[in-house]
Design an enzyme around this catalytic site. Sequence first.
Site, PDB file in Angstrom:
ATOM      1  N   LYS A 291      -2.276  -1.462  -4.021  1.00 56.31           N
ATOM      2  CA  LYS A 291      -3.028  -0.515  -4.108  1.00 56.31           C
ATOM      3  C   LYS A 291      -2.531   1.075  -3.619  1.00 56.31           C
ATOM      4  O   LYS A 291      -1.033   0.903  -3.356  1.00 56.31           O
ATOM      5  CB  LYS A 291      -3.401  -0.320  -2.212  1.00 56.31           C
TER       6      LYS A 291
ATOM      7  N   LYS B 106       1.191  -0.938  -0.513  1.00 58.86           N
ATOM      8  CA  LYS B 106       0.346   0.153   0.008  1.00 58.86           C
ATOM      9  C   LYS B 106       0.764   1.592   0.140  1.00 58.86           C
ATOM     10  O   LYS B 106       1.631   1.434   0.647  1.00 58.86           O
ATOM     11  CB  LYS B 106      -1.351   0.147   1.417  1.00 58.86           C
TER      12      LYS B 106
HETATM   13  C1  PBG Z   1      -7.093   3.402   5.262  1.00 59.28           C
HETATM   14  C2  PBG Z   1      -7.550   3.449   4.457  1.00 59.28           C
HETATM   15  C3  PBG Z   1      -7.671   4.253   3.621  1.00 59.28           C
HETATM   16  C4  PBG Z   1      -8.243   3.881   1.590  1.00 59.28           C
HETATM   17  C5  PBG Z   1      -8.273   2.709   2.643  1.00 59.28           C
HETATM   18  N1  PBG Z   1      -8.355   2.172   3.680  1.00 59.28           N
HETATM   19  C6  PBG Z   1      -7.041   5.568   2.913  1.00 59.28           C
HETATM   20  C7  PBG Z   1      -5.826   5.763   3.674  1.00 59.28           C
HETATM   21  O1  PBG Z   1      -4.756   5.373   3.833  1.00 59.28           O
HETATM   22  O2  PBG Z   1      -4.988   6.880   3.842  1.00 59.28           O
HETATM   23  C8  PBG Z   1      -8.088   4.763   0.488  1.00 59.28           C
HETATM   24  C9  PBG Z   1      -9.269   4.101  -0.087  1.00 59.28           C
HETATM   25  C10 PBG Z   1      -9.436   4.462  -1.428  1.00 59.28           C
HETATM   26  O3  PBG Z   1      -8.726   6.296  -1.612  1.00 59.28           O
HETATM   27  O4  PBG Z   1     -10.328   4.484  -2.465  1.00 59.28           O
HETATM   28  N2  PBG Z   1      -6.856   2.380   6.477  1.00 59.28           N
END
Ligand code: PBG
Length: 329
Positions: free
Chosen positions: A253, A200
């Site tokens: 992601k 991520k």
């Molecule tokens: C939180 C999380 C996030 C997303 C999914 N889970 C945001 C982040 O890490 O700041 C992002 C999903 C999206 O942008 O559609 N842990």
Amino acid sequence: MNLPIRPRRNRRSAAIRSLVRETILHPGDFVQPLFVQEGMQNDAIASMPGVTRWCEKDVISEVLALHEVGVPAVVLFPKIDDSLKTSDAAECHNTAGLIPRVIRAIKAACPDMCVITDIALDPYNADGHDGLVETQPDGSLIILNDETVDVLCQQALCHAAAGADIVSPSDMMDGRVAALRSALDAAGHTDVSILSYSAKYASAYYGPFRGALDSAPKAGDKKTYQMDYANAREAVREILLDEAEGADMVMVKPAGAYLDIIAAVRQHTTLPVAAYQVSGEYLMIESAAAAGWLDRKAIILESLTSIKRAGADIILTYYAKEAAQWLQK
Ligand code: PBG
């Protein structure tokens, strides 16, 4: 021309193109992210036009509609009232909290729907970070890894007890997959799977999502735990670690700008690979389509097919329901 080999022959008609097509999207590939909130009404999300934040009652009809069009799974994201946000994020493991209530309601109404929950502290944390925060005398922030993992385990146990099928750590703390596996197993939840957000990235593509949940960090950024988008080999390292720690599925992601990462990860693991077409990707398509600059349906299907072609088995996308409807016809 004397050309015995003419690749265009395989593109000559719709029928032949159908025979030789390598990548075929299917409603069963998709996971629909669902935003939920307290109370009795649904709200439009200002930062994500076209996406709804559902109340507990109405999210059930949306789940049934998703089931109807063949979407096999949802992933839940809560908007937590500011009054419940604390620096220890304790609301994240409140068995009477919003997410456990929604899990129970979905499983009661639609037992076949696979319910995935997000394991991270940001919606519950007064600081808006995915982990517990310690502020240093000079004002800088430290994200406490090991202490955070303990809280994530409590959160996962709370979701598993409520009936979640898959818990999905999106926090990027080190060692959380192994800790979650042993905590779940010790509590008898050996059937609950872990879909790890393994690679991520610290990405500007998450901006609209943080607006949807009012979960942006109050100070600092997420770069000490989410990955540097300049790095590809590090993604493979994270995937292999999570696999060794017991992840059942791994995730990359964002998706669209990270197809090289999806392809690299696909080469290095036999586990199912998921990819998340995130809020910023959604918004780029929506805004260009709203301006009349792009063919919306064509772009959505091309973007999803490209993610699958790169190597994703599972696609988390805000278009899950709509794309499933198109693919059914
Ligand atoms: C939180 C999380 C996030 C997303 C999914 N889970 C945001 C982040 O890490 O700041 C992002 C999903 C999206 O942008 O559609 N842990």
